[in-house]
Motif scaffolding. Structure first.
Motif, PDB file in Angstrom:
ATOM      1  N   THR A 161     -18.917  -3.897   6.530  1.00 11.07           N
ATOM      2  CA  THR A 161     -18.389  -2.570   6.218  1.00 11.07           C
ATOM      3  C   THR A 161     -17.903  -2.554   4.772  1.00 11.07           C
ATOM      4  N   ASN A 162     -17.588  -1.365   4.260  1.00 10.82           N
ATOM      5  CA  ASN A 162     -17.091  -1.264   2.888  1.00 10.82           C
ATOM      6  C   ASN A 162     -15.808  -2.067   2.694  1.00 10.82           C
ATOM      7  N   GLN A 163     -14.903  -1.985   3.666  1.00  7.59           N
ATOM      8  CA  GLN A 163     -13.639  -2.719   3.562  1.00  7.59           C
ATOM      9  C   GLN A 163     -13.892  -4.215   3.598  1.00  7.59           C
ATOM     10  N   GLN A 164     -14.789  -4.651   4.461  1.00  8.67           N
ATOM     11  CA  GLN A 164     -15.107  -6.073   4.545  1.00  8.67           C
ATOM     12  C   GLN A 164     -15.772  -6.563   3.262  1.00  8.67           C
ATOM     13  N   SER A 165     -16.615  -5.727   2.669  1.00  8.10           N
ATOM     14  CA  SER A 165     -17.258  -6.096   1.404  1.00  8.10           C
ATOM     15  C   SER A 165     -16.222  -6.252   0.301  1.00  8.10           C
ATOM     16  N   ARG A 166     -15.251  -5.356   0.282  1.00  4.43           N
ATOM     17  CA  ARG A 166     -14.186  -5.418  -0.716  1.00  4.43           C
ATOM     18  C   ARG A 166     -13.355  -6.689  -0.530  1.00  4.43           C
ATOM     19  N   LEU A 168     -14.344  -9.487   0.879  1.00  3.77           N
ATOM     20  CA  LEU A 168     -15.160 -10.641   0.487  1.00  3.77           C
ATOM     21  C   LEU A 168     -15.190 -10.781  -1.034  1.00  3.77           C
ATOM     22  N   GLN A 169     -15.233  -9.669  -1.740  1.00  7.38           N
ATOM     23  CA  GLN A 169     -15.205  -9.720  -3.199  1.00  7.38           C
ATOM     24  C   GLN A 169     -13.912 -10.365  -3.688  1.00  7.38           C
ATOM     25  N   LEU A 170     -12.801 -10.007  -3.068  1.00  5.65           N
ATOM     26  CA  LEU A 170     -11.510 -10.574  -3.458  1.00  5.65           C
ATOM     27  C   LEU A 170     -11.434 -12.058  -3.091  1.00  5.65           C
ATOM     28  N   ILE A 171     -12.047 -12.428  -1.973  1.00 10.71           N
ATOM     29  CA  ILE A 171     -12.110 -13.847  -1.612  1.00 10.71           C
ATOM     30  C   ILE A 171     -12.891 -14.613  -2.673  1.00 10.71           C
ATOM     31  N   CYS A 172     -13.985 -14.020  -3.141  1.00 11.43           N
ATOM     32  CA  CYS A 172     -14.804 -14.655  -4.179  1.00 11.43           C
ATOM     33  C   CYS A 172     -14.024 -14.817  -5.488  1.00 11.43           C
ATOM     34  N   GLU A 173     -13.013 -13.959  -5.671  1.00 11.44           N
ATOM     35  CA  GLU A 173     -12.169 -14.049  -6.859  1.00 11.44           C
ATOM     36  C   GLU A 173     -11.076 -15.093  -6.686  1.00 11.44           C
ATOM     37  N   GLY A 174     -11.049 -15.730  -5.516  1.00 12.45           N
ATOM     38  CA  GLY A 174     -10.082 -16.796  -5.271  1.00 12.45           C
ATOM     39  C   GLY A 174      -8.755 -16.338  -4.710  1.00 12.45           C
ATOM     40  N   LYS A 175      -8.677 -15.111  -4.241  1.00 10.04           N
ATOM     41  CA  LYS A 175      -7.399 -14.592  -3.754  1.00 10.04           C
ATOM     42  C   LYS A 175      -7.161 -14.988  -2.298  1.00 10.04           C
ATOM     43  N   LEU A 176      -5.889 -15.239  -1.998  1.00 10.19           N
ATOM     44  CA  LEU A 176      -5.479 -15.596  -0.643  1.00 10.19           C
ATOM     45  C   LEU A 176      -5.251 -14.334   0.179  1.00 10.19           C
ATOM     46  N   LYS A 178      -2.653 -13.163   1.615  1.00  4.42           N
ATOM     47  CA  LYS A 178      -1.447 -12.426   1.238  1.00  4.42           C
ATOM     48  C   LYS A 178      -1.694 -11.567   0.009  1.00  4.42           C
ATOM     49  N   GLN A 179      -2.413 -12.109  -0.964  1.00  2.00           N
ATOM     50  CA  GLN A 179      -2.722 -11.352  -2.173  1.00  2.00           C
ATOM     51  C   GLN A 179      -3.682 -10.205  -1.881  1.00  2.00           C
ATOM     52  N   ILE A 180      -4.658 -10.447  -1.017  1.00  3.70           N
ATOM     53  CA  ILE A 180      -5.607  -9.403  -0.641  1.00  3.70           C
ATOM     54  C   ILE A 180      -4.891  -8.262   0.071  1.00  3.70           C
ATOM     55  N   ALA A 181      -3.966  -8.626   0.969  1.00  2.00           N
ATOM     56  CA  ALA A 181      -3.194  -7.612   1.689  1.00  2.00           C
ATOM     57  C   ALA A 181      -2.409  -6.735   0.715  1.00  2.00           C
ATOM     58  N   PHE A 182      -1.825  -7.365  -0.307  1.00  6.77           N
ATOM     59  CA  PHE A 182      -1.058  -6.613  -1.312  1.00  6.77           C
ATOM     60  C   PHE A 182      -1.978  -5.689  -2.107  1.00  6.77           C
ATOM     61  N   ASP A 183      -3.124  -6.212  -2.544  1.00  7.24           N
ATOM     62  CA  ASP A 183      -4.052  -5.429  -3.356  1.00  7.24           C
ATOM     63  C   ASP A 183      -4.589  -4.210  -2.607  1.00  7.24           C
ATOM     64  N   LEU A 184      -4.830  -4.379  -1.308  1.00  7.21           N
ATOM     65  CA  LEU A 184      -5.433  -3.301  -0.522  1.00  7.21           C
ATOM     66  C   LEU A 184      -4.418  -2.489   0.277  1.00  7.21           C
ATOM     67  N   SER A 185      -3.156  -2.871   0.146  1.00  4.52           N
ATOM     68  CA  SER A 185      -2.073  -2.163   0.846  1.00  4.52           C
ATOM     69  C   SER A 185      -2.291  -2.144   2.360  1.00  4.52           C
ATOM     70  N   GLU A 188      -1.259  -8.347   6.375  1.00  2.00           N
ATOM     71  CA  GLU A 188      -1.945  -9.632   6.251  1.00  2.00           C
ATOM     72  C   GLU A 188      -2.710  -9.964   7.532  1.00  2.00           C
ATOM     73  N   THR A 189      -2.179  -9.538   8.683  1.00  2.00           N
ATOM     74  CA  THR A 189      -2.890  -9.778   9.944  1.00  2.00           C
ATOM     75  C   THR A 189      -4.216  -9.007   9.964  1.00  2.00           C
ATOM     76  N   THR A 190      -4.240  -7.843   9.345  1.00  2.00           N
ATOM     77  CA  THR A 190      -5.478  -7.057   9.263  1.00  2.00           C
ATOM     78  C   THR A 190      -6.498  -7.776   8.398  1.00  2.00           C
ATOM     79  N   VAL A 191      -6.012  -8.370   7.308  1.00  2.00           N
ATOM     80  CA  VAL A 191      -6.897  -9.137   6.435  1.00  2.00           C
ATOM     81  C   VAL A 191      -7.507 -10.301   7.205  1.00  2.00           C
TER      82      VAL A 191
END
Length: 225
Positions: A161-166, A168-176, A178-185, A188-191
């Motif tokens: 999905t679009n959210q999953q693609s986003r 995965l992109q952040l994972i590729c950038e090395g983000k954890l 917790k950081q992904i949850a913050f970036d996408l508002s 963390e459990t959803t992430v």
């Protein structure tokens, strides 16, 4: 939707995704001269294009540049195709056979080099409108093991999905997470739930494997082969 009349092709609306304003203007004029377009919408980032579609825009065709600031390689094509059923025509300055092969195998309805003449754009739209796939003259489909691997990676990514693609992109950038949850508002459990779904869809067992598979579909890795 669109219909072919009086020697021209009618499009209610077209979405151009390219970060170069001058090229967008030139392409808009070219398209208006070879088709009957009711509306031309533009986006300079993939995220802006996805937002337009999510907001209700229903393009009859999407013109997509591969080299956008917020995506890597085929990711843009994969995410646009996940967001709309409209045919996607890639317009790029790159004319490598391997890249074109990957783009077509990833689901693009056409590939037009940016330096092409107006008649080439006309032919591309006529071809796509008729339900066929357009590729430039002199193109040779590359069918080898490496290309098949890239294609398989792109096909798996297309299931996200679009959210999953986003994410995965952040994972590729090395983000954890917790950081992904913050970036996408989001929580963390959803992430974590999304990451689990991503790995299941990609058929991998770890985040590292997911990143490696994503890189197989990237433009950089295609060009390095």
């Amino acid at each position: 939707m669109f219909a072919k009349t009086a020697g021209q092709i009618d499009f209610d609306r077209v979405l151009i995704v390219d970060d170069h304003p001058l090229f967008c203007d030139a392409l808009s004029m070219t398209l208006q001269s070879v088709t009957r377009i009711g509306e031309i919408h533009t986006a300079d980032r993939l995220e802006n294009a996805i937002a337009l579609i999510a907001g209700g825009l229903r393009p009859d065709a999407v013109i997509l540049d591969l080299n956008l600031p917020d995506v890597d390689g085929l990711e843009g094509l994969v995410r646009v195709k996940a967001a709309t059923d409209a045919p996607v025509i890639v317009v790029s300055s790159i004319s490598e056979n391997r890249v074109i092969s990957q783009v077509i195998r990833a689901g693009a309805s056409g590939y037009v080099p940016k330096h092409s003449q107006r008649d080439v754009f006309r032919t591309a739209f006529e071809t796509v409108h008729s339900g066929d796939v357009f590729v430039p003259d002199g193109f040779a489909l590359i069918d080898d093991d490496a290309d098949t691997e890239h294609s398989d990676a792109a096909n798996r990514l297309a299931t996200l999905t679009n959210q999953q693609s986003r994410i995965l992109q952040l994972i590729c950038e090395g983000k954890l997470n917790k950081q992904i949850a913050f970036d996408l508002s989001i929580a963390e459990t959803t992430v974590k739930a999304h990451v689990t779904a991503i790995m299941r869809k990609l058929g991998v067992q770890s985040r590292t494997q997911a990143v490696l598979l994503a890189k197989k579909a990237s433009l950089a890795s295609v060009l390095q082969e």
